[in-house]
Design a protein around this motif. Structure first.
Motif, PDB file in Angstrom:
ATOM      1  N   ARG A 148       0.835  -1.205   0.000  1.00 20.17           N
ATOM      2  CA  ARG A 148       0.000   0.000   0.000  1.00 20.17           C
ATOM      3  C   ARG A 148       0.867   1.251   0.000  1.00 20.17           C
ATOM      4  O   ARG A 148       1.856   1.328   0.732  1.00 20.17           O
ATOM      5  CB  ARG A 148      -0.879   0.011   1.269  1.00 20.17           C
ATOM      6  N   CYS A 149       0.459   2.206  -0.829  1.00 23.60           N
ATOM      7  CA  CYS A 149       1.187   3.484  -0.837  1.00 23.60           C
ATOM      8  C   CYS A 149       1.211   4.039   0.583  1.00 23.60           C
ATOM      9  O   CYS A 149       0.205   3.982   1.295  1.00 23.60           O
ATOM     10  CB  CYS A 149       0.497   4.500  -1.747  1.00 23.60           C
ATOM     11  N   LEU A 150       2.348   4.598   0.990  1.00 24.00           N
ATOM     12  CA  LEU A 150       2.498   5.025   2.380  1.00 24.00           C
ATOM     13  C   LEU A 150       1.539   6.155   2.736  1.00 24.00           C
ATOM     14  O   LEU A 150       0.938   6.169   3.797  1.00 24.00           O
ATOM     15  CB  LEU A 150       3.944   5.468   2.637  1.00 24.00           C
ATOM     16  N   GLY A 151       1.372   7.071   1.834  1.00 24.96           N
ATOM     17  CA  GLY A 151       0.500   8.218   2.127  1.00 24.96           C
ATOM     18  C   GLY A 151      -0.962   7.960   1.768  1.00 24.96           C
ATOM     19  O   GLY A 151      -1.839   8.680   2.227  1.00 24.96           O
TER      20      GLY A 151
ATOM     21  N   VAL B   6      -3.537   0.239  -3.578  1.00 19.06           N
ATOM     22  CA  VAL B   6      -2.786  -1.010  -3.436  1.00 19.06           C
ATOM     23  C   VAL B   6      -2.125  -1.330  -4.767  1.00 19.06           C
ATOM     24  O   VAL B   6      -2.765  -1.297  -5.811  1.00 19.06           O
ATOM     25  CB  VAL B   6      -3.732  -2.173  -3.047  1.00 19.06           C
ATOM     26  N   ILE B   7      -0.850  -1.624  -4.719  1.00 23.31           N
ATOM     27  CA  ILE B   7      -0.164  -2.015  -5.956  1.00 23.31           C
ATOM     28  C   ILE B   7       0.613  -3.293  -5.696  1.00 23.31           C
ATOM     29  O   ILE B   7       0.900  -3.644  -4.542  1.00 23.31           O
ATOM     30  CB  ILE B   7       0.803  -0.917  -6.464  1.00 23.31           C
ATOM     31  N   SER B   8       0.937  -4.011  -6.754  1.00 26.96           N
ATOM     32  CA  SER B   8       1.728  -5.219  -6.547  1.00 26.96           C
ATOM     33  C   SER B   8       3.156  -4.805  -6.211  1.00 26.96           C
ATOM     34  O   SER B   8       3.641  -3.762  -6.668  1.00 26.96           O
ATOM     35  CB  SER B   8       1.678  -6.107  -7.786  1.00 26.96           C
ATOM     36  N   ALA B   9       3.805  -5.640  -5.406  1.00 31.45           N
ATOM     37  CA  ALA B   9       5.116  -5.270  -4.864  1.00 31.45           C
ATOM     38  C   ALA B   9       6.155  -5.066  -5.964  1.00 31.45           C
ATOM     39  O   ALA B   9       7.124  -4.341  -5.771  1.00 31.45           O
ATOM     40  CB  ALA B   9       5.582  -6.333  -3.868  1.00 31.45           C
ATOM     41  N   ASP B  10       5.949  -5.689  -7.113  1.00 32.10           N
ATOM     42  CA  ASP B  10       6.961  -5.505  -8.159  1.00 32.10           C
ATOM     43  C   ASP B  10       6.881  -4.119  -8.796  1.00 32.10           C
ATOM     44  O   ASP B  10       7.706  -3.759  -9.638  1.00 32.10           O
ATOM     45  CB  ASP B  10       6.869  -6.612  -9.224  1.00 32.10           C
ATOM     46  N   LYS B  11       5.891  -3.350  -8.384  1.00 32.47           N
ATOM     47  CA  LYS B  11       5.827  -1.972  -8.886  1.00 32.47           C
ATOM     48  C   LYS B  11       6.612  -0.992  -8.001  1.00 32.47           C
ATOM     49  O   LYS B  11       6.679   0.198  -8.316  1.00 32.47           O
ATOM     50  CB  LYS B  11       4.372  -1.517  -9.003  1.00 32.47           C
ATOM     51  N   ILE B  12       7.145  -1.515  -6.927  1.00 28.73           N
ATOM     52  CA  ILE B  12       8.014  -0.666  -6.109  1.00 28.73           C
ATOM     53  C   ILE B  12       9.338  -0.507  -6.850  1.00 28.73           C
ATOM     54  O   ILE B  12       9.924  -1.498  -7.316  1.00 28.73           O
ATOM     55  CB  ILE B  12       8.263  -1.296  -4.712  1.00 28.73           C
ATOM     56  N   ASN B  13       9.757   0.736  -6.977  1.00 31.19           N
ATOM     57  CA  ASN B  13      11.011   1.024  -7.678  1.00 31.19           C
ATOM     58  C   ASN B  13      11.085   0.422  -9.073  1.00 31.19           C
ATOM     59  O   ASN B  13      12.136  -0.062  -9.500  1.00 31.19           O
ATOM     60  CB  ASN B  13      12.217   0.538  -6.851  1.00 31.19           C
ATOM     61  N   ASP B  14       9.951   0.459  -9.794  1.00 25.78           N
ATOM     62  CA  ASP B  14      10.005  -0.020 -11.186  1.00 25.78           C
ATOM     63  C   ASP B  14      10.118   1.159 -12.156  1.00 25.78           C
ATOM     64  O   ASP B  14       9.835   1.046 -13.329  1.00 25.78           O
ATOM     65  CB  ASP B  14       8.783  -0.882 -11.517  1.00 25.78           C
TER      66      ASP B  14
END
Lengths: 881, 450
Positions: B18-21, B26-34
């Motif tokens: 989940r976006c912190l703010g 909700v996004i899939s974890a592979d979208k972190i730092n993509d």
């Protein structure tokens, strides 16, 4: 402006004489017997070579003739070239070249224009030339030339018999009673002397030597071009006013809506009306005046130059865009600019020292405002001695430039042609005699400019080039070993403070023993071309950037220009648009005006509006007078700083568009910022319109009045126009009111287009190099196309094929990218915004035989293809499901 | 991401995050730092330049960690000032410089500490001077106060003496009249003198300006106004002679003094008339004493019984009190004035002069700042106005205002920033706005304990 400094037509011998001549002939009407006729016996024709020579006879009062050489060339890239010179001319002057000046074309044209074959027929009244769709008829008496295209006459030369070539005769011959040389319809005003108070010393060694001609644009409703004037885009009728004057002068505190001459001149005019368009290129380097007379059926022009041969190229086409492209093939298109130069430039007279330069740079970074170049005006030098640095303020220029280079910034320094007497540079110029010479040719001329007493390097002299090269060679004093230093050439009209009309006396002598009078308007070009040449030699693989104030036809090949010393007033903001548009109609699109006014201090609203307008100028620079307060965008405070930041960031976002437009211009001569009349020439509603324009697919209507929160924008067709900020649609030909509060820049994407952008903020354009692209698909009837060009942005490797050229096509459920040329780069497309309400759930990306899926993110009035990641340098297809 | 923040980037068991703010996004974890921005607050891209406003963590092993803003990530620039490990750029582009930067930093630190140490030593001495100066001021003030009190007491006593007789009143009136006239005359004279002086100065300045213009203007440049002005000046200088060529004429006060003499003679006659009036011997002797006293012949009597004597004495005391009070006020003002932290500028009674660029600059701390050109002519940039002290950052700024007015511009002013140094020195002068100077000096007074 100080009107008494500049000659009016009535105070200028050759202008006054020719206007008088024209008036007398007009008075006589059909009764008038022209003195010029073509001697059929002299006809020499070279069909295959495309040349026709004949003797044009000028009848004197006693019935004898002065023979003139008439030379017609049918051209490949245009239509027709007409040249007329005197056959016999032997003035007893030794230190001045006795010929009429016939070399202006060497500067105005990129090379000798290619001729093409024609067929011809001759009868007792006329000679007819046929080539492709063109026909040229040369009427023998009175001398007249008509150009027809598709059997439609478009241009007529000498229709009104204003052709006048003042042949060589001595003062004694002329003043003799019953002189055969002066026709009753002629005036002798100031033939051998100059009575204008500041130029009484003019020697006028050849006496009267003007050349004039009338040209009719049949069917034209408007004419454009012949910069530089602070006037409307569409040229006005001058029957009751001064003519438009082309004479490069340093005009102090110029006024708007005026026909005064300015810093540069391009003697090219385009006529537009109905189904056809025509261009006239008057290739003369001397003081030139153009009278315009408009009627319902045509626009008649009268071109008057002080000296030189008649050399005129005529173009007839369907559209003004095609005329301009033909002109580009002759005069040359703009060289592809170094990418940085399309970013934002921050200048001021003056940034005081190294700390100031780096401090301003840091301030921009702190304020999150991108910029590419910082400028140094004359005060950086030691006592205004060019090629020196004021040591205390700039102890280590190399170090400063290295620091700027770290964040991709460029330093642009000024080098003017006046060289202060008493240091090694001017000493050498004097000693080698490579300066502009006094009227007797004995020695280098001395005059006054910023540094006080100065000499002027004669950039027409081949040895001046060699000397200049030495000053710029790698490791030399000015730029050291840097690769991020570029040039500003100012005051090259030339501006001479104590000279007539603040310029050089006309009888000074240039290389080749030519009088200054004959080369005046093109001299500024020779100066910045000399600098360009030196910079190319300094670093053959780096595209030089040079800003010039004075210019001539051909200046576009090597430089950018700006509109000189404007003021921080709304009227100058308004005026900047027609001025920049005019430059775009004469093949010199790399133009801009000082933001937000050179003289004075802009109020904050004006400053914001100027940034919102200036971001569209092809050349985007802020500059300020030494007496004005600092007004870099971060100075204003909120909310103004944010509005200016938004404007500058929009320019950076659109850099891919600007670069692609410049590339297109460099190969085909199309405008970068295009007047409505060039996009919709058959819509009579837009012919006079110069407050809105197109930049590629973007329709822009800047706000140029105070306290405005609405503008009326003219939509020229029935396509949808999408607001770039909120994607709402304007549709329906005609005027629409749109909201434009202070934070709003009214700009719309024309339906049917794909806009290519880069969205990430970086400190400079160089640092955006590897950033991904974002596309905006703005369909009209479910279709849209777009184009993208890019390369390394700074070298000439693109000339060896190292560039990417690709087109994008949207057809309802597919977007296809077709790469036409490519090189190895890993830049991708991160986002595609489709301005459509269509229901789409996912996208399939195909490239290089592989395929993958990209998500769709719906949003207001549009949806986003999320991170499709195709390489932009290779073709791809995205299918929408 | 910093080690402390690692935890918040853990996906849940379904591989979602989940976006912190905006926890509702909700996004899939592979979208972190993509390298694509999904969260409105940018929290999904702490390690790329995709989201606006994020901070990239540089571990900077071997030195201290740092954060750089998103736009400096992957832009091809090694921002070593914050990211000495080069981790803001792709592998290989920016080799770590943390070790050498740390060493350089240490060295720099030592050097700075040494300067601060020496500076502080000097500053201590200055502080002692301040202490001495203040003590002395306080002492002097105390002395002044007692002296003033003493005199005021005497004044008070004198005022208790009985009222005048008719005759005395007349005599006093004559003298009062006389005194008033003389005072008025003297005031007028001095006003005229200073007026004249100012006019002469201004004329001198103007003539200098015109003289320069006349010599240096561009003779060929076609500006009729300048040419006419130059010509008019040439005529003026020939006909009038320039100020500098003239002797400074002393102000003639002959008339004033003749008038005074006349007044005094008239007074004398009046006195004689009064004296010849019949009166008590007591009065005669008192009057004689008074006249003598007036003429400065006799010493004032030890004890004053006459009202005339009392008035005389009162005037004397008032005259004596005036400078004392002025002195007192000045010293009090000095004691109360803002001399920066710990009143340190009180110790800066000398001036410092350095050449910056083509000018010399002379800074007299609590007095003025001047710019001196190569001919030795000084332009006042400003008078000392106040000191601004930023306690939190230990930054001292001196403000100088009301300098000479600029041609076509504002009145000059300056801000002087003080940095720590062992000796007083002007190290930089810039003019970011026309006639607004920004000066940097180093001085022990800019040194602070951390």
């Amino acid at each position: 402006v100080k009107p008494y400094l500049f000659k009016k037509c009535s105070e200028s011998g050759f202008c006054s004489r020719n206007r008088h001549f024209a008036e007398e002939i007009a008075k006589q009407g059909d009764e008038y017997q022209s003195r010029y006729s073509v001697d059929l016996e002299s006809l020499k024709i070279d069909h295959d070579g495309g040349h026709l020579h004949a003797t044009l006879l000028k009848m004197l009062n006693d019935g004898t003739f002065v023979p003139l050489d008439l030379h017609l060339t049918t051209l490949q890239d245009a239509n027709l070239r007409v040249q007329v010179d005197e056959v016999h001319r032997s003035p007893p002057v030794t230190h001045v070249n006795p010929k009429r000046y016939n070399e202006a074309w060497k500067y105005a044209l990129q090379s000798e224009p290619k001729a093409r074959e024609f067929t011809h027929s001759v009868d007792s009244e006329k000679i007819t030339l046929n080539y492709n769709d063109y026909v040229t008829e040369i009427q023998l008496h009175p001398f007249k030339i008509t150009l027809l295209r598709n059997n439609q006459a478009q241009l007529v030369l000498n229709e009104r018999n204003f052709f006048n070539l003042e042949h060589y005769r001595t003062r004694e011959e002329q003043s003799r009673e019953n002189s055969i040389h002066i026709a009753p319809e002629e005036s002798t005003f100031d033939s051998y002397t100059d009575s204008f108070k500041d130029s009484r010393d003019d020697k006028l060694p050849f006496g009267p030597e003007s050349v004039a001609l009338d040209v009719s644009f049949l069917g034209a409703k408007a004419v454009y071009g012949i910069p530089e004037h602070a006037d409307s885009l569409s040229l006005k009728d001058t029957s009751e006013t001064e003519p438009y004057r082309l004479y490069n002068v340093d005009i102090f505190e110029y006024e708007t809506q005026s026909k005064y001459p300015m810093y540069g001149s391009i003697p090219f005019m385009i006529g537009v009306g109905g189904e056809s368009s025509a261009g006239v290129f008057w290739i003369t380097g001397s003081d030139t005046n153009v009278d315009i007379k408009k009627s319902d059926s045509q626009v008649q022009t009268h071109w008057i130059s002080e000296s030189g041969i008649l050399d005129i190229i005529l173009i007839t086409e369907d559209t003004p865009g095609q005329v301009l492209q033909s002109y580009g093939k002759l005069s040359g298109n703009s060289v592809l600019p170094n990418l940085f130069s399309l970013g934002y430039h921050q200048s001021r007279w003056n940034y005081n020292d190294e700390e100031d330069v780096l401090g301003v740079t840091a301030k921009f970074d702190e304020s999150l405002i991108p910029f590419d170049a910082i400028w140094l005006d004359i005060e950086y030098t030691d006592d205004k001695k060019y090629f020196t640095w004021q040591k205390e303020a700039f102890p280590d220029p190399d170090r400063m430039m290295r620091k700027l280079d770290q964040t991709g910034r460029t330093l642009i320094v000024i080098i003017d042609p006046h060289l202060k007497v008493g240091y090694e540079i001017s000493d050498t110029v004097i000693q080698k005699k490579i300066g502009i010479l006094k009227s007797d040719g004995s020695d280098v001329y001395h005059g006054h400019s910023w540094p006080g007493e100065s000499v002027w390097i004669d950039s027409m002299h081949p040895d001046a080039q060699l000397f200049w090269d030495e000053q710029f060679v790698n490791g030399s004093n000015l730029l050291g070993h840097s690769t991020n230093g570029h040039l500003w050439n100012d005051m090259n009209e030339p501006s001479v403070f104590n000279g007539p009309e603040t310029s050089a006396p006309r009888d000074l002598i240039h290389y080749g023993d030519w009088e200054h009078r004959s080369v005046h308007n093109l001299w500024g070009l020779t100066y910045h071309e000399m600098t360009y040449e030196s910079l190319i030699k300094r670093n053959p693989n780096l595209r030089p950037f040079i800003l010039t104030r004075s210019f001539y036809a051909g200046s576009q090949r090597t430089s950018a220009m700006w509109t000189g010393d404007n003021s921080a007033k709304w009227e100058y903001l308004r005026e900047s648009i027609p001025m920049v548009l005019t430059m775009n109609t004469v093949g010199f699109p790399f133009a801009g005006a000082d933001l937000a006014g050179f003289f004075g201090n802009p109020d904050k609203d004006l400053q914001v509006r100027w940034y919102q307008t200036g971001l569209w100028y092809p050349f985007f620079r802020a500059h300020a007078h030494i007496d004005s307060r600092r007004h870099e965008p971060y100075v204003a405070g909120e909310p103004y700083t944010s509005y200016m930041r938004d404007a500058i960031k929009l320019r950076y976002k659109l850099l891919p568009l600007y670069y692609t437009l410049f590339q297109k211009n460099s190969v085909s001569g199309t405008p970068v910022v295009s007047p409505m009349a060039f996009e919709y020439p058959s819509d009579s509603e837009v012919l006079e319109m110069d407050n809105q324009f197109f930049v590629g697919p973007l329709l822009v209507k800047p706000v140029t009045s105070p306290d405005t929160d609405k503008v009326s924008i003219y939509i020229p067709d029935d396509k949808p126009y999408y607001d770039l900020q909120n994607y709402t649609v304007l549709q329906g030909k005609g005027y629409h009111d749109v909201d434009a509060p202070l934070d709003k820049i009214p700009v719309f994407i024309r339906g049917g287009s794909i806009l290519i952008t880069k969205e990430r903020y970086r400190r400079s354009s160089k640092l955006m190099k590897n950033d991904p692209y974002t596309l905006y698909v703005a369909p009209s009837e479910s279709a849209a196309t777009g184009e993208l060009y890019f390369d390394d942005g700074e070298t000439f490797a693109y000339q060896d094929g190292e560039f990417v050229l690709t087109t994008f096509e949207f057809t309802g459920n597919k977007i296809v990218s077709t790469v036409k040329n490519s090189y190895d780069t890993s830049i991708i497309i991160e986002k595609i915004v489709v301005l459509s309400d269509k229901e789409v759930t996912k996208a399939t990306v195909e490239q290089d035989g592989e395929s993958w899926t990209a998500e769709i993110v719906p949003q207001d009035h549009s949806f986003v293809i999320r991170n499709p990641k195709p390489l932009v340098a290779k073709s791809w297809t995205i299918t929408l499901h | 991401v910093s080690p402390e923040s690692q935890a918040v980037y853990q996906p849940d068991e379904n591989g979602l995050w989940r976006c912190l703010g905006d926890p509702q996004i909700v996004i899939s974890a592979d979208k972190i730092n993509d390298d694509y921005c999904d969260c409105p607050d940018g929290s999904d891209e702490p390690g790329t330049s995709a989201c606006v406003g994020t901070q990239f963590y540089c571990a900077n092993e071997g030195f201290s960690p740092g954060y750089i803003p998103w736009f400096k990530v992957n832009d091809g620039v090694c921002d070593y000032d914050v990211c000495c490990d080069g981790s803001d750029e792709p592998e290989g582009l920016c080799p770590s410089k943390c070790a050498e930067m740390h060493a350089a930093w240490e060295k720099e630190n030592q050097k700075r500490d040494e300067i601060v140490r020496k500076g502080l030593e000097k500053k201590e001495k200055l502080a002692h001077q301040v202490f001495k100066k203040r003590s002395r001021l306080q002492h002097d003030l105390h002395q002044l106060e007692s002296k003033i009190a003493e005199l005021e007491h005497e004044l008070h006593q004198l005022s208790k003496i009985r009222t005048y007789s008719q005759e005395e009143n007349e005599i006093v009136a004559v003298f009062n009249d006389l005194t008033a006239k003389v005072e008025k005359l003297s005031e007028e004279a001095s006003a005229k003198i200073s007026q004249l002086q100012a006019q002469q100065d201004s004329l001198q300045k103007l003539e200098n300006v015109l003289d320069t213009m006349n010599k240096e203007y561009n003779h060929n440049f076609n500006d009729p106004a300048v040419k006419a002005a130059a010509q008019a000046f040439q005529e003026h200088s020939v006909n009038e002679g320039l100020q500098r060529d003239k002797e400074q004429t002393p102000i003639d006060l002959g008339d004033a003094f003749a008038g005074l003499k006349h007044e005094l003679e008239a007074a004398e006659i009046k006195l004689h008339k009064l004296v010849s009036k019949p009166a008590s011997s007591n009065y005669r002797s008192t009057f004689k004493a008074m006249v003598n006293s007036f003429l400065g012949v006799a010493r004032k009597p030890a004890e004053i019984t006459s009202l005339i004597d009392a008035e005389r004495r009162k005037n004397e005391i008032e005259d004596e009190l005036k400078p004392l009070r002025k002195d007192q006020a000045a010293k009090q003002k000095q004691l109360d004035a803002d001399y920066g932290p710990d009143n340190i500028f009180l110790a800066m009674n000398s001036c410092v002069r350095n050449k910056i660029g083509t000018y010399d600059y002379r800074l007299c701390f609590t007095d003025k700042l001047e710019q001196i050109n190569s001919n030795g002519q000084a332009t006042r940039i400003g008078r000392y106005e106040r000191v601004e002290y930023d306690k939190n950052n230990h930054q001292i700024k001196l403000i100088y205002e009301h300098g000479d007015k600029c041609w076509n511009g504002p009145v000059r002013r300056a801000e002087v920033q003080v940095v720590c140094g062992v000796d007083d020195e002007i190290i930089a002068v810039t003019e970011p706005e026309k006639c607004e100077y920004s000066v940097k000096i180093q001085s022990p007074i800019g040194c602070f304990k951390d």
